[in-house]
Scaffold this motif. Structure first.
Motif, short mmCIF file in Angstrom:
data_model
loop_
_atom_site.label_atom_id
_atom_site.label_comp_id
_atom_site.label_asym_id
_atom_site.label_seq_id
_atom_site.Cartn_x
_atom_site.Cartn_y
_atom_site.Cartn_z
N UNK A 256 0.83 -1.21 0.00
CA UNK A 256 0.00 0.00 0.00
C UNK A 256 0.86 1.26 0.00
N UNK A 257 0.33 2.34 -0.57
CA UNK A 257 1.05 3.60 -0.64
C UNK A 257 0.20 4.70 -0.03
N UNK A 258 0.84 5.84 0.21
CA UNK A 258 0.13 7.03 0.69
C UNK A 258 0.25 8.14 -0.35
N UNK A 259 -0.51 9.20 -0.16
CA UNK A 259 -0.42 10.35 -1.08
C UNK A 259 1.00 10.88 -1.16
N UNK A 260 1.68 10.93 -0.02
CA UNK A 260 3.02 11.51 0.02
C UNK A 260 4.05 10.63 -0.67
N UNK A 261 3.76 9.33 -0.82
CA UNK A 261 4.70 8.44 -1.50
C UNK A 261 4.89 8.82 -2.96
N UNK A 262 3.87 9.44 -3.55
CA UNK A 262 3.94 9.80 -4.97
C UNK A 262 4.85 11.01 -5.22
N UNK A 263 5.27 11.67 -4.14
CA UNK A 263 6.18 12.81 -4.27
C UNK A 263 7.57 12.48 -3.76
N UNK A 380 2.67 34.01 -17.46
CA UNK A 380 3.69 33.67 -16.45
C UNK A 380 3.10 32.73 -15.40
N UNK A 381 1.89 33.03 -14.94
CA UNK A 381 1.25 32.21 -13.91
C UNK A 381 0.97 30.80 -14.43
N UNK A 382 0.45 30.71 -15.65
CA UNK A 382 0.15 29.39 -16.23
C UNK A 382 1.44 28.58 -16.40
N UNK A 383 2.50 29.23 -16.86
CA UNK A 383 3.77 28.53 -17.06
C UNK A 383 4.33 28.03 -15.72
N UNK A 384 4.24 28.86 -14.68
CA UNK A 384 4.72 28.45 -13.36
C UNK A 384 3.90 27.27 -12.82
N UNK A 385 2.60 27.31 -13.01
CA UNK A 385 1.74 26.21 -12.55
C UNK A 385 2.08 24.91 -13.28
N UNK A 386 2.31 25.01 -14.59
CA UNK A 386 2.65 23.81 -15.36
C UNK A 386 3.99 23.24 -14.92
N UNK A 387 4.98 24.12 -14.72
CA UNK A 387 6.30 23.66 -14.26
C UNK A 387 6.20 23.00 -12.89
N UNK A 388 5.39 23.59 -12.01
CA UNK A 388 5.25 23.04 -10.67
C UNK A 388 4.65 21.63 -10.71
N UNK A 389 3.70 21.40 -11.61
CA UNK A 389 3.08 20.07 -11.69
C UNK A 389 4.05 19.03 -12.23
N UNK A 390 5.04 19.44 -13.00
CA UNK A 390 6.01 18.50 -13.57
C UNK A 390 7.04 18.04 -12.55
N UNK A 391 7.08 18.64 -11.35
CA UNK A 391 8.05 18.23 -10.34
C UNK A 391 7.66 16.93 -9.67
N UNK A 392 6.42 16.47 -9.82
CA UNK A 392 6.00 15.21 -9.21
C UNK A 392 6.73 14.04 -9.86
N UNK A 393 7.42 13.20 -9.08
CA UNK A 393 8.13 12.05 -9.68
C UNK A 393 7.18 11.08 -10.37
#
Length: 494
Positions: A256-263, A380-393
């Motif tokens: 089993x995994x947790x939400x935090x395991x995905x990061x 700028x805001x949209x680009x930052x949001x997209x970049x932030x979502x790509x940090x998830x392993x």
């Protein structure tokens, strides 16, 4: 007598096997006469190793000075992987899987020898979970190769590998992997039972299997991790989790995994503990940033001008002076544009996709601003949001975060900050209800477990990281003695 059960005469036997394979020309059937005895050998030519067939089976078979029996064939042919079968259905199944079947007409059993000719992809670097530090190899589509890697990394006799066959029409071999002295029996039983209970035509991949056995198939959040990294798989097994491998799939399943395991990433372990903690916390901040930044922009410009500093409000007004759309529609259009660029870049060949993403983003962004479709600040805001979502392993978790933004933007445009708070509350309540193999999905935050913070939000030095995650209920919770691990015994110069 059942017409598909041995013994059968040679003509009847050959005809029924041909019917089973729909008269396929791929099925090779050879009838030999050895010392007055008829011997039938059949196989699919491109699925076996012909050199081994000739050297290890046909040569000793034809050079014998006396007739063969089923017992002699199993004991005198120098091939370890052999078994007896007594029905046409089982013979056809074994032939499909790379066996050579030998039958003496009139006998109650045939003998199958496994001589598979498998086309196996060489070990390569991981693509979707690339690492800077640590092992670089990834799983392949060969179950044998994947098990070999796992046995190589976890070279202990405590490792258990269970075999299951799933699929009503197309059968798939599945292996459940765990450490017997560490993994909780309830977790193992739950995983095993859910796989056994599947009544499906086929299981194409581990990702499909994960969707079939997870606790809530309607949730957008993945509850079991798909990984192509053997080191992550083995690290999770050593913590007490249960792994699953599917033949012909290049990824493995962990639970089993947790939400935090995905990061989390195994790269966090290979860095110094303070660097690993910083990067892990950065991912969580990026997740929150990705979810709320664009909705906050929409809510502020639609209902809450008072929360925007005066100097920034002037810039926003000038930037949006020529934009004909309301903020919510403007944000949705740009979010959709980013998703289109991402999807196009992923589907095109690698070099073309990278160029398409960069050039397309710059050209379309500049053109949209000059045409008055959007403002510079929102880009700028949209680009930052997209970049932030790509940090998830985890690719699946990153995709889930990007999808969540769309309903949040709509709610922000409808009710402002109240809509954002409603969406966040709904997400939190939804996560509180989720489970992974029956274990809490939000652990160690809920239920709160202080000792598990190290395996979720931060990473402590290895000397102090002596406990396995309690949320998986391992049999052995201690990895080592923290006092002995922290001892420093220097050489006495005297």
């Amino acid at each position: 007598m059942d017409q598909s059960t041995l013994p059968l005469q040679i003509d009847s036997y050959l005809d029924r096997l041909k019917q089973r394979f729909n008269e396929s020309p791929d099925l090779i059937q050879k009838v030999f006469h050895i010392k007055g005895q008829e011997v039938v050998i059949h196989f699919i030519s491109y699925q076996i190793k012909k050199d081994r067939l000739e050297r290890e089976l046909l040569e000793p078979l034809t050079k014998s000075e006396k007739p063969w029996s089923v017992h002699d064939l199993q004991n005198k042919i120098p091939l370890a992987s052999s078994q007896t079968v007594s029905s046409i259905e089982k013979i056809a199944e074994l032939i499909i899987h790379g066996n050579v079947v030998v039958y003496f007409p009139g006998e109650k059993e045939a003998v199958a020898f496994l001589l598979p000719q498998q086309q196996v992809r060489a070990l390569e670097r991981a693509e979707t979970e690339s690492l800077v530090f640590g092992p670089q190899i990834a799983f392949t589509e060969s179950l044998v190769t994947n098990l070999n890697i796992i046995r190589w990394r976890l070279d202990v006799d405590d490792l258990v590998v269970e075999k299951l066959i799933v699929g009503e029409r197309i059968k798939s071999e599945i292996r459940i992997v765990y450490l017997k002295s560490i993994a909780n029996d309830e977790n193992v039983d739950t995983m095993r039972q859910r796989i056994k209970d599947l009544k499906v035509a086929e299981v194409e991949d581990t990702s499909v299997l994960g969707q079939l056995i997870e606790d809530s198939s309607s949730s957008i959040f993945p509850q079991l991790i798909n990984t192509e990294l053997p080191d992550r798989f083995c690290n999770s097994i050593s913590k007490g989790r249960v792994g699953v491998l599917v033949d012909k799939s290049p990824t493995a399943l962990i639970g089993p995994m947790t939400l935090f395991s995905f990061f989390e990433s195994t790269e966090d372990l290979y860095m110094r503990w303070n660097m690993g903690t910083f990067i892990r916390l950065l991912r969580f901040i990026a997740m929150a940033f990705s979810i709320i930044l664009t909705p906050m922009y929409v809510a502020a410009l639609t209902y809450h001008y008072e929360i925007i500093p005066t100097s920034l409000l002037v810039s926003l007004g000038q930037s949006r002076a020529m934009v004909p759309f309301p903020p919510v529609l403007e944000a949705l259009l740009l979010e959709m544009l980013i998703e289109l660029l991402r999807e196009a870049g992923a589907r095109l060949p690698t070099k073309v996709g990278q160029t398409m993403g960069i050039v397309g983003g710059i050209v379309l962004g500049q053109a949209a601003v000059k045409a008055g479709f959007t403002s510079n600040i929102l880009i700028i805001i949209i680009a930052l949001s997209a970049l932030a979502s790509f940090t998830a392993p985890s690719y699946l978790m990153g995709t889930a975060i990007r999808i969540i933004r769309f309903p949040m933007i709509i709610l922000a445009g409808a009710w402002g900050l109240i809509g954002i708070m409603f969406a966040l509350s709904f997400i939190v309540i939804h996560l509180l209800k989720q489970k992974s193999l029956g274990r809490p999905y939000l652990a160690p935050i809920y239920p709160f477990q202080w000792k598990d913070i190290n395996d979720s939000l931060i990473r402590l030095p290895f000397q102090k990281n002596n406990a396995r995650p309690l949320n998986v209920m391992p049999k052995d919770t201690e990895r080592h003695d923290p006092n002995k691990a922290a001892e420093k015994k220097d050489v006495d110069p005297s």
